[in-house]
Design an enzyme around this catalytic site. Sequence first.
Site, PDB file in Angstrom:
ATOM      1  N   GLY A 189      38.613  -9.952 -13.426  1.00  9.31           N
ATOM      2  CA  GLY A 189      38.154 -10.489 -14.692  1.00  9.31           C
ATOM      3  C   GLY A 189      36.664 -10.248 -14.876  1.00  9.31           C
ATOM      4  N   CYS A 190      36.186 -10.439 -16.115  1.00 10.18           N
ATOM      5  CA  CYS A 190      34.782 -10.111 -16.425  1.00 10.18           C
ATOM      6  C   CYS A 190      33.828 -11.122 -15.786  1.00 10.18           C
ATOM      7  CB  CYS A 190      34.583 -10.023 -17.928  1.00 10.18           C
ATOM      8  SG  CYS A 190      35.204 -11.425 -18.869  1.00 10.18           S
ATOM      9  N   PHE A 191      34.022 -12.413 -16.070  1.00 12.54           N
ATOM     10  CA  PHE A 191      33.177 -13.421 -15.411  1.00 12.54           C
ATOM     11  C   PHE A 191      33.372 -13.348 -13.901  1.00 12.54           C
ATOM     12  CE2 PHE A 191      32.456 -16.336 -19.228  1.00 12.54           C
ATOM     13  CZ  PHE A 191      31.082 -16.248 -19.148  1.00 12.54           C
ATOM     14  N   ALA A 210      31.119 -10.636 -12.485  1.00  8.53           N
ATOM     15  CA  ALA A 210      29.691 -10.966 -12.485  1.00  8.53           C
ATOM     16  C   ALA A 210      29.361 -12.040 -11.453  1.00  8.53           C
ATOM     17  CB  ALA A 210      29.266 -11.426 -13.877  1.00  8.53           C
TER      18      ALA A 210
END
Lengths: 320, 320, 320, 320
Positions: free
Chosen positions: C131-133, C136
């Site tokens: 996933g994106c979060f 990061a």
Amino acid sequence: MKTVGIVGANGYTGSELIRLLAFHPNVSLRFLYSRSYSGTKISDLYPDLTTVCEKVLTDQPEDVDILFLCLPHKESRNWLTRNAVKDETLVIDLGNDFRLDGKFGNRNFIYGLPEINKKQLPGAKSIANPGCFATAIQLALLPLAEKEWLNEVYTTGITGSTGAGQSLQATTHFTWRNDNISAYKTLSHQHVDEILQQLVSFNHQEISLNFVPWRGDFARGIFTSSTIKTDIEFSDMYQLYRDFYADAPFVKISETAIDLKQVVNTNRCVIQIEKCGNVTVIHSAIDNLLKGASGQAVQNMNIAMGWEENLGLNLKPIAF
Amino acid sequence: MKTVGIVGANGYTGSELIRLLAFHPNVSLRFLYSRSYSGTKISDLYPDLTTVCEKVLTDQPEDVDILFLCLPHKESRNWLTRNAVKDETLVIDLGNDFRLDGKFGNRNFIYGLPEINKKQLPGAKSIANPGCFATAIQLALLPLAEKEWLNEVYTTGITGSTGAGQSLQATTHFTWRNDNISAYKTLSHQHVDEILQQLVSFNHQEISLNFVPWRGDFARGIFTSSTIKTDIEFSDMYQLYRDFYADAPFVKISETAIDLKQVVNTNRCVIQIEKCGNVTVIHSAIDNLLKGASGQAVQNMNIAMGWEENLGLNLKPIAF
Amino acid sequence: MKTVGIVGANGYTGSELIRLLAFHPNVSLRFLYSRSYSGTKISDLYPDLTTVCEKVLTDQPEDVDILFLCLPHKESRNWLTRNAVKDETLVIDLGNDFRLDGKFGNRNFIYGLPEINKKQLPGAKSIANPGCFATAIQLALLPLAEKEWLNEVYTTGITGSTGAGQSLQATTHFTWRNDNISAYKTLSHQHVDEILQQLVSFNHQEISLNFVPWRGDFARGIFTSSTIKTDIEFSDMYQLYRDFYADAPFVKISETAIDLKQVVNTNRCVIQIEKCGNVTVIHSAIDNLLKGASGQAVQNMNIAMGWEENLGLNLKPIAF
Amino acid sequence: MKTVGIVGANGYTGSELIRLLAFHPNVSLRFLYSRSYSGTKISDLYPDLTTVCEKVLTDQPEDVDILFLCLPHKESRNWLTRNAVKDETLVIDLGNDFRLDGKFGNRNFIYGLPEINKKQLPGAKSIANPGCFATAIQLALLPLAEKEWLNEVYTTGITGSTGAGQSLQATTHFTWRNDNISAYKTLSHQHVDEILQQLVSFNHQEISLNFVPWRGDFARGIFTSSTIKTDIEFSDMYQLYRDFYADAPFVKISETAIDLKQVVNTNRCVIQIEKCGNVTVIHSAIDNLLKGASGQAVQNMNIAMGWEENLGLNLKPIAF
């Protein structure tokens, strides 16, 4: 009509005060002080003020009933040293010169967060207006401090570009800031001391406030989220906040999701509490130039002068 | 591998050239020239270039095969006067020094709008890269000029903040520009002469170009709408444009509504024609830093060097 | 040339994959699958793709060497159940169906964060793209987890509107979102489990991750700040991060302040560490559609196929 | 205190009226009508209205002194047909139903642009509030029309997203609109007829208005530039405008550059004239929801009721 002078009228908070006071029913602007722009019409600097205020900036202050200092940090003390101000003049300082230590000659500045000091403000002659982040974060944490429930706090806050003032800097250049997010003064923002001094006076025990400020890609507003560990039930906490702010006309505890634009162009602070397990997050939002600066200064003036707290502060929200 | 030097590498168009050339298969960057930032790593000025380009800016130019001048207007001529450049070096000037008058010593700068001059560019040693608004507006009007159909043109164009360069100005301050629109250089933009010189050479009769430029609240891009009176049928005009740009890989005539973000971060120009009665509007959009500056400079280099026109220019659009 | 199919090509991550793969030297797009837009040209949905990709969306998948699933969460499993995919086809799922539990028939999805699993990826036939979060935050915390130094983590992250997909919602309406900040899924974001599963496998003891996600007023990007208590010296921590990511071409540890636009339109992650007393803050930034989705999917494909990790991923940053 | 009802109170212009009227000294809100949201508190739809207005939307209209219709175009006529409204009630329609043809039963709607019709408005019972673009463009051109100097006009105007209302559309999606510019309804905007009907009544000869509307990447405001050919001297034209608007408290003719944010969150219109050779450009800017809709409706109400024109309209500009 009480007379008003604004020192540093050429800046963002100074000009925002003009926007508020131009329509305030109990005051009239006597002078707008600016050393660097003396001789210039304020409406030439801020064309939105055309017809609203056509005064010329001056470097000659006059006697007034109420004096607002909108100077860069550390310059209020200098200005008051160099310029005579009568004892009966109400001085409201929007800088940070008197927030931690309010003593200056005969004057003793009261910390002007009305949600704390509403009883001390009536009749006051010296008021230190809180910082913008300091306002948003204190309002989010005060009810917990009063219960002595604060210990470790982890706060992230984001601020609009007006928080950085009107000087041209790499980080206020449109090309850089548009669509951009960045951190600054991580764990070392100057408002932390101001916040802790107030909160600890309620909490009676040390608080660790780990504050990460971010620069946002918008002009006005502050949004903060503070995370703490606690076993208090959500409903108790919610009720605590409602009770604590029952008499605060500009603070609203929301049952539903808050967002920044609910408060932009108003003097309000909205707060929302969320809980998951033993972790609680308190969100708060203000307009940094209003509840975070010039609006709160007017609120303080109103209370100090014995006027209605919201006089001149029933502002139309930008909303969209 | 051909060697490249960039003069004025510290600015927006200079650094954008680095972003393009760092991944170009046929060139290698030999030097980045900047008087004011000599000794500084380019990636310290533009952290997005870290690992992409770690060169240090210098004030000592070297011999190169291809030289790009990314200087403020009127400084290219000075620079070439003070610094010896071999005759066989391809010089591409992104300023406006040689657009109207291309003569400089032995050099004769060709106006580098490939959609006009693609035949003259191969083997050229001196190219004057067009201005950003000039590119967007000419591409919108060229097919009509070639038919000698231009007479009165009314154009409005809006540009991103990068068009104003990296200097800090009141109109590039984020607080001012965010959510704001304003006009500037109304009817007197410096690109009008450049546009007319080219268009009239096709049109063979005078053209009146009434151009109102606006500042937009975004960083990249130009969008223009040009209104003319004409009796030509829409379908004929549409076909004219398709034919005119049949061999132009970066110009697209759209049958449907265009918008600015279709071209941001690409070297493309999109054009749409709309007609109502005897009035026609031609919309065009480009990325001002790419097709309007550094991207077109690379396109010119490719053609001049005999390489594929789109080498190093297959850029991923930002799209969102 | 390997053949590629994209399922869910009409969405943001699907179309972003097209933008990347259209210029990838080792693959050719064979089919773009979409049930709802079957029969429509992809360039009619995304005009920036005109001439770049003129394929028509179809509901008839074909045999391909590499298959990307860009479906809403929970639909990848359904799609694979209903459609036969050969065992030798490399399947990369951009949804969250196989991130926590990678088993599906004969397939066993590897968690596709190359900075963790680069050794397991070559030759893999099933990859669950993070996933994106999750990307990061993990990249910000992994070096600490590997040392078993993680305990309590307080993270705030802000995401662009593309993170919410293309569906029209109140919180993706321009009028609402412009200049606005808000929190959502406080302490309950779906990526927390995914993050903890990976981090705990290194850390070998429980981690408490208190994550407050915010919606930002920009389209692309994620910026996060994670606060922890630690006695490790800053210089040791900095060196730890440099060593950990020494072989990671897309992760950069910055000595200076980072900001979101350093990575927008790239596949990179930038990380900065700051320390004050015994408190450390780790900032990280990615483009949520690239390193947070489609870019990382291409990176995973490259590694799985034995190609260079950065093939097709040398993207020009938006920078401005 | 006069009683007020708002029909369509759930939309942008309806809610904006509430923001204005909640603090208006001479009126009290009696009912807020909405068929689709009947039973919902208005402050649940617009949280900025919490404590400002806590009324519940209803589908049962009551008798009021003043009725505002904030319905989609073409629905005001229907609503008035289905709901009995007393003859003595002042009806102000913010839609376009009665702008071109003001006849409806016994009522005869006056076109409510006070800068034209200030003498007809006192005592009026039916007022058709002008469109947003129509207001900005007419105010820019009226002085010329009164002199019968208008012939060919070329206008470009840009509008904020609130102009498109609250419905979710592809062109109001944040991801699409952020940083984007596009044209729509080129040469065919519905306000052209409304503008020409008024202007021609002054100009006494046909006017050709070539209007290109653009969508802007901001929420509030309209900026327009109109280009005409004329031999009138600049100083004469400037004086003409000053004289024409001498009694218009909300229109300001500026000697210096105007920008959109000078008027956002105010009921003002700023106008600037620029001339070059025989070509003149007139710029104008308004807040589309205030002078372009709800603010002007309150201005019309004030005049019709015999109150001060700016009652409740001394709004603090957003400025930043």
